[in-house]
Design an enzyme around this catalytic site. Structure first.
Site, PDB file in Angstrom:
ATOM      1  N   SER A   1       0.852  -1.195   0.000  1.00 15.97           N
ATOM      2  CA  SER A   1       0.000   0.000   0.000  1.00 15.97           C
ATOM      3  C   SER A   1       0.885   1.241   0.000  1.00 15.97           C
ATOM      4  CB  SER A   1      -0.860   0.005   1.270  1.00 15.97           C
ATOM      5  OG  SER A   1      -1.588   1.215   1.390  1.00 15.97           O
TER       6      SER A   1
ATOM      7  N   TYR B   1      -2.499  -0.680  10.596  1.00 15.15           N
ATOM      8  CA  TYR B   1      -2.564  -0.956   9.158  1.00 15.15           C
ATOM      9  C   TYR B   1      -1.293  -0.451   8.458  1.00 15.15           C
ATOM     10  CZ  TYR B   1      -4.167  -1.196   4.342  1.00 15.15           C
ATOM     11  OH  TYR B   1      -4.266  -1.493   3.003  1.00 15.15           O
TER      12      TYR B   1
HETATM   13  N1  NAP Z   1      -8.742  -0.605  -1.335  1.00  9.69           N
HETATM   14  C1  NAP Z   1      -7.687   0.151  -1.153  1.00  9.69           C
HETATM   15  O1  NAP Z   1      -7.749   1.405  -1.259  1.00  9.69           O
HETATM   16  C2  NAP Z   1      -6.360  -0.471  -0.836  1.00  9.69           C
HETATM   17  C3  NAP Z   1      -5.236   0.364  -0.784  1.00  9.69           C
HETATM   18  C4  NAP Z   1      -4.001  -0.195  -0.503  1.00  9.69           C
HETATM   19  C5  NAP Z   1      -3.881  -1.551  -0.302  1.00  9.69           C
HETATM   20  N2  NAP Z   1      -4.969  -2.358  -0.354  1.00  9.69           N
HETATM   21  C6  NAP Z   1      -4.795  -3.775  -0.100  1.00  9.69           C
HETATM   22  O2  NAP Z   1      -5.418  -4.529  -1.106  1.00  9.69           O
HETATM   23  C7  NAP Z   1      -5.764  -5.817  -0.587  1.00  9.69           C
HETATM   24  C8  NAP Z   1      -7.201  -6.135  -0.977  1.00  9.69           C
HETATM   25  O3  NAP Z   1      -8.068  -5.239  -0.292  1.00  9.69           O
HETATM   26  P1  NAP Z   1      -9.435  -4.705  -0.904  1.00  9.69           P
HETATM   27  O4  NAP Z   1      -9.369  -3.232  -0.918  1.00  9.69           O
HETATM   28  O5  NAP Z   1      -9.760  -5.437  -2.152  1.00  9.69           O
HETATM   29  O6  NAP Z   1     -10.450  -5.089   0.284  1.00  9.69           O
HETATM   30  P2  NAP Z   1     -11.650  -6.143   0.363  1.00  9.69           P
HETATM   31  O7  NAP Z   1     -12.633  -5.907  -0.709  1.00  9.69           O
HETATM   32  O8  NAP Z   1     -12.094  -6.103   1.786  1.00  9.69           O
HETATM   33  O9  NAP Z   1     -10.927  -7.527   0.045  1.00  9.69           O
HETATM   34  C9  NAP Z   1     -10.106  -8.163   0.969  1.00  9.69           C
HETATM   35  C10 NAP Z   1      -9.947  -9.600   0.537  1.00  9.69           C
HETATM   36  O10 NAP Z   1      -9.058 -10.245   1.472  1.00  9.69           O
HETATM   37  C11 NAP Z   1      -9.696 -11.420   1.947  1.00  9.69           C
HETATM   38  N3  NAP Z   1      -9.301 -11.689   3.324  1.00  9.69           N
HETATM   39  C12 NAP Z   1      -9.423 -10.875   4.399  1.00  9.69           C
HETATM   40  N4  NAP Z   1      -8.977 -11.518   5.498  1.00  9.69           N
HETATM   41  C13 NAP Z   1      -8.586 -12.749   5.101  1.00  9.69           C
HETATM   42  C14 NAP Z   1      -8.052 -13.876   5.759  1.00  9.69           C
HETATM   43  N5  NAP Z   1      -7.825 -13.892   7.081  1.00  9.69           N
HETATM   44  N6  NAP Z   1      -7.746 -14.975   5.030  1.00  9.69           N
HETATM   45  C15 NAP Z   1      -7.954 -14.979   3.708  1.00  9.69           C
HETATM   46  N7  NAP Z   1      -8.466 -13.970   3.014  1.00  9.69           N
HETATM   47  C16 NAP Z   1      -8.782 -12.860   3.712  1.00  9.69           C
HETATM   48  C17 NAP Z   1     -11.192 -11.178   1.823  1.00  9.69           C
HETATM   49  O11 NAP Z   1     -11.864 -12.417   1.617  1.00  9.69           O
HETATM   50  P3  NAP Z   1     -12.678 -13.221   2.728  1.00  9.69           P
HETATM   51  O12 NAP Z   1     -13.318 -12.214   3.645  1.00  9.69           O
HETATM   52  O13 NAP Z   1     -13.668 -13.998   1.914  1.00  9.69           O
HETATM   53  O14 NAP Z   1     -11.666 -14.080   3.404  1.00  9.69           O
HETATM   54  C18 NAP Z   1     -11.263 -10.357   0.540  1.00  9.69           C
HETATM   55  O15 NAP Z   1     -11.324 -11.191  -0.575  1.00  9.69           O
HETATM   56  C19 NAP Z   1      -5.514  -5.751   0.917  1.00  9.69           C
HETATM   57  O16 NAP Z   1      -4.277  -6.346   1.228  1.00  9.69           O
HETATM   58  C20 NAP Z   1      -5.452  -4.262   1.180  1.00  9.69           C
HETATM   59  O17 NAP Z   1      -4.688  -3.951   2.327  1.00  9.69           O
HETATM   60  C21 NAP Z   1      -6.211  -1.838  -0.615  1.00  9.69           C
END
Ligand code: NAP
Length: 249
Positions: free
Chosen positions: A144, A157
């Protein structure tokens, strides 16, 4: 598909929603075979059906909770075997929440570290072991811009993403000697449900999960070692990250 990459077998953790889901759809549209994991298996089943209807590409799914680090290597090992081997593993699963230092959110903060650091490192280990055996492969970590700039109410985070980003940098040094690539992709704001009660789509320079996934797929296919997404404006702003005065945060 990018000219630098043939159709590959790509495993994505956290593929049930948000970035992981959008990336799965984007990579399938480019002809790649997929292995998808997350805790919510019904969502993965729906996604598999959607991909197979739209693109006809092979998709295997597996339930995996990365925070239970003991289950990561065996579950991923089984998925790699079902797929006949993986070429790329995208370490994407992660969580976030608004937390406050000294205000009773310790349990939440430790869960963030367990998932985003311990779970992510366990995933890199499982991928690296598989790639060392095959003599090639590509680990893609989703860290991130929070690894570069601290923000209030995001201490755990930001710490988790800084730790994972450094882990990826070190892993690249070790694994590069074995012919294995490591990419660190640092998203800015991507419109997903990552933080309960926060509309990420309204944050500065936010893009849709689809747009973010398209840029990420290009970076993965080109094996770019380190990048921010979306490139505009974060590439330009990257040198300022870590130096933004607290009054603006
Ligand atoms: N959105 C942003 O602005 C942003 C910015 C920087 C970085 N990121 C990173 O991008 C990644 C994806 O996030 P997102 O924004 O797409 O959020 P999201 O829609 O909440 O997706 C998170 C994903 O991670 C899975 N997950 C969460 N806890 C888990 C666990 N204990 N074991 C296995 N899977 C797990 C969830 O699936 P289940 O709940 O089905 O397990 C879901 O598929 C994350 O690492 C986040 O930190 C996001």
């Amino acid at each position: 598909m990018n000219a630098t990459m043939n159709a590959s077998t790509i495993v994505i953790t956290g593929a049930s929603s948000g970035i992981g889901r959008a990336l799965a759809l984007e990579l399938a549209s480019r002809g790649h075979t997929l292995g998808l994991t997350a805790r919510r298996l019904p969502l993965l089943k729906t996604l598999r059906a959607e991909i197979q209807a739209a693109h006809g590409t092979r998709v295997e799914i597996a339930a995996l909770d990365v925070s239970d680090t003991d289950q990561v290597a065996p579950r991923l090992g089984k998925l790699f075997a079902t797929l006949g081997g993986a070429d790329v593993v995208v370490v994407n699963a992660g969580i976030n929440a608004m937390t406050q230092v000294g205000k009773g959110t310790l349990a939440q903060e430790l869960q963030i570290l367990q998932t985003n650091v311990a779970g992510a490192i366990a995933t890199v280990h499982a991928a690296a072991a598989h790639f060392i055996e095959r003599g090639q492969g590509h680990v893609v970590g989703i860290s991130s811009i929070a690894a570069l700039q601290g923000v209030p109410k995001q201490a755990a985070y930001c710490a988790s993403k800084a730790a994972f980003a450094m882990y990826l940098d070190c892993a690249r040094m070790e694994l590069g000697r074995k012919g294995i690539a490591v990419s660190n992709i640092r998203p800015g704001y991507i419109s997903t449900d990552l933080v309960d009660g926060v509309d990420i789509g309204k944050l500065p320079f936010a893009v849709s999960a689809e747009k973010g996934a398209c840029e990420m797929a290009d970076l993965i296919e080109k094996r770019v070692p380190d990048a921010v997404v979306p490139a505009w404006p974060w590439k330009l702003m990257r040198p300022a990250l870590g130096h933004i005065p607290t009054r603006f945060l």
